[in-house]
Design an enzyme around this catalytic site. Structure first.
Site, PDB file in Angstrom:
ATOM      1  CB  VAL A 136       6.416   9.436 -15.936  1.00  0.00           C
ATOM      2  CG1 VAL A 136       5.031  10.044 -16.084  1.00  0.00           C
ATOM      3  CG2 VAL A 136       6.492   8.085 -16.651  1.00  0.00           C
ATOM      4  CG  ASP A 137      11.723  10.179 -19.346  1.00  0.00           C
ATOM      5  OD1 ASP A 137      11.926  11.312 -18.870  1.00  0.00           O
ATOM      6  OD2 ASP A 137      11.529   9.981 -20.564  1.00  0.00           O
ATOM      7  CG  HIS A 154       1.193  12.884 -18.028  1.00  0.00           C
ATOM      8  ND1 HIS A 154       1.441  12.558 -19.349  1.00  0.00           N
ATOM      9  CD2 HIS A 154       0.064  13.626 -18.031  1.00  0.00           C
ATOM     10  CE1 HIS A 154       0.491  13.082 -20.115  1.00  0.00           C
ATOM     11  NE2 HIS A 154      -0.344  13.742 -19.335  1.00  0.00           N
ATOM     12  CB  CYS A 187       8.658  14.768   5.075  1.00  0.00           C
ATOM     13  SG  CYS A 187       9.411  16.396   4.851  1.00  0.00           S
ATOM     14  CB  CYS A 192       7.455  17.863   7.953  1.00  0.00           C
ATOM     15  SG  CYS A 192       6.110  17.343   6.880  1.00  0.00           S
TER      16      CYS A 192
END
Length: 484
Positions: A136-137, A154, A187, A192
């Protein structure tokens, strides 16, 4: 029922003997295996790489399943503390007793390793088709791997995603939540505007289909799946490499510990990932390019006339390009001075948000000098950028080719082998209230690699700024613009 003291010691010994002990191939055996690996990679038609925490340990990020890994120490401490279990915020486990390993750098300043950058060169050469990462780095994306050729199973601690339109935002700061929760930003698409969510899975979250489907597809297509720095213990991710076997593909494992999939592998190498990959790159005659870290910030000057119209009240703000209230983790403080030091008082801004309010005569033009003092983990202590101010002149907006400007910055940094270069890449003017926004790109780190220093003898980690020069080996394969 609690374990007795002798049983606890026995458990710790068993855990140490199964999958946690480190093994190293002898120099002769390692060299033979590296040569075999290089040959398999060169002949491969569809190479897929599956990475774990072991490829990031040389970046200063702690391992998970090694003898001193985070999960290992937590498991041992859990046994020693018997039934004393607590749960922290966001589902993170807390174990009393043995301290967990600490990162040698702030997480947001970790730089890609030699292995990360070698994978970039293999992708550019057309050899590497896809990467599946359990980390997750965010280092694969930072290294330059195209997003469409990467599955982050992940999640990514530096990524936010819009659940409405699907746009992803890579940040220079660690996102404040995990578990696919809403963050404090929205966002940026005006059509959006939905609240963004983090992408890092919590314990109970299933692996995302968006990442799993391409990962499964490429593993089925692969003739070689190279597993780097992973214990291959976490299901269902650890079973992905096995999908290549049905089509006649081969699995190669490079790890310091034994894994449950070793018997399925055609080749198992016990050695440091960086050393193994450096040897492979030498044999393939591929040069590993330096890593250059580019960070962005915006300088905002807002002005308004005083009630008697004799003065201009103006506000200087140095902020993140990601959002006005987002942190600037690489800036420790800002020293503000002026070209006319007799007229204008200097200041030092220590706290974020970095703001300075002043009053000036409307006809005056001057320059603001900003000395940006960098936080720990940056390759140089500070840089200075000059901000021209002229309240009488209406500045035109311009937007340079950001990719070209950033590429030029990188080339200058590589040529000088030092950081500190900066460039103005965008300026825009807002009429009400009158505001000028200038975006700057800064080179805050550079890390060069010499694969020759890893090919023989003991492992020597590459140095960063002003360190070892890069190998002069000629790379082959297609050319492609660097991706920022």
């Amino acid at each position: 029922m609690s374990l007795g003291y002798a049983e606890k010691l026995s458990y710790i010994e068993d855990v140490g003997n199964v999958g946690m002990s480190e093994f190293f191939d002898s120099s002769h055996v390692l060299q033979e295996k590296i040569e075999r690996l290089a040959e398999m990679i060169q002949k491969s038609k569809h190479l897929v790489v599956f990475t774990g925490a072991g490829i990031s340990t040389s970046c200063g990020i702690p391992d998970f399943r090694g003898p001193k890994g985070i999960w290992t120490l937590q498991e041992i401490t859990l046994v020693l503390s018997s039934d004393n279990r607590e749960s922290e915020r966001d589902g993170r486990a807390r174990r009393e007793g043995k301290p967990l390993p600490e990162a040698s750098l702030p997480f947001h300043r970790a730089m890609p390793s030699m292995t990360h950058m070698a994978l970039v060169e293999l992708e550019k050469a057309g050899i590497l088709k896809f990467i599946i990462s359990q980390n997750v780095d965010g280092l694969h994306l930072r290294s330059g791997i195209p997003r469409e050729k990467l599955a982050e199973l992940h999640g990514n601690s530096f990524m936010e995603v819009c659940p409405s339109c699907g746009v992803e935002y890579l940040r220079d700061f660690e996102v404040e939540t995990i578990g696919l929760k809403e963050t404090s930003r929205r966002c940026s698409d005006v059509k959006c505007g939905a609240k963004l969510k983090d992408t890092v899975l919590d314990w109970e979250d299933a692996l995302p289909t968006k990442e799993m489907l391409p990962a499964e597809k490429h593993c089925r297509m692969a003739d070689v799946v190279l597993c780097l720095g992973t214990s291959l213990q976490i299901t269902p991710a650890c079973n992905l490499p096995l999908k290549c076997l049905r089509g006649g593909g081969k699995i190669i494992i490079v790890n310091l510990q034994k894994t449950p999939k070793d018997k399925k592998a055609s080749l198992v190498i016990h050695g440091f990932a960086d050393k193994v990959i450096a040897g492979v790159m030498n044999l393939l005659n591929l040069r590993i390019a330096p890593y250059v870290r580019i960070d962005l910030l915006q300088v905002i000057i807002t002005q308004s006339l005083s009630l008697d119209e004799r003065y201009v009240n103006w506000n200087l703000r140095v902020a993140s390009v990601h959002a006005l209230k987002a942190p600037l983790p690489f800036i420790k403080s800002i020293e503000v001075s002026f070209t006319d030091a007799q007229k204008y008082k200097a200041a030092v801004l220590h706290d974020q948000p970095f703001n300075l309010k002043r009053r000036t005569a409307p006809a005056e033009a001057f320059e603001i000098l900003l000395k940006l003092n960098f936080s720990d983990g940056c390759g140089c202590p500070s840089i200075q950028i000059n901000v021209p101010v002229n309240f009488k002149v209406s500045s035109d907006c311009f937007n340079l080719d950001k990719e070209s400007a950033i590429q030029n910055l990188k080339e200058r940094a590589i040529q000088d082998l030092c950081c500190g270069q900066n460039a103005l890449i965008e300026r825009k003017v807002i009429l009400e209230p009158k505001t000028e926004v200038a975006n700057h790109a800064l080179v805050t780190n550079i890390k060069a690699f010499n694969s020759d220093s890893w090919s023989n003898g003991d492992v020597k980690h590459p140095r960063g700024v002003n360190g070892t020069k890069t190998s002069r080996k000629r790379s082959f394969g297609r050319k492609r613009k660097s991706r920022f």
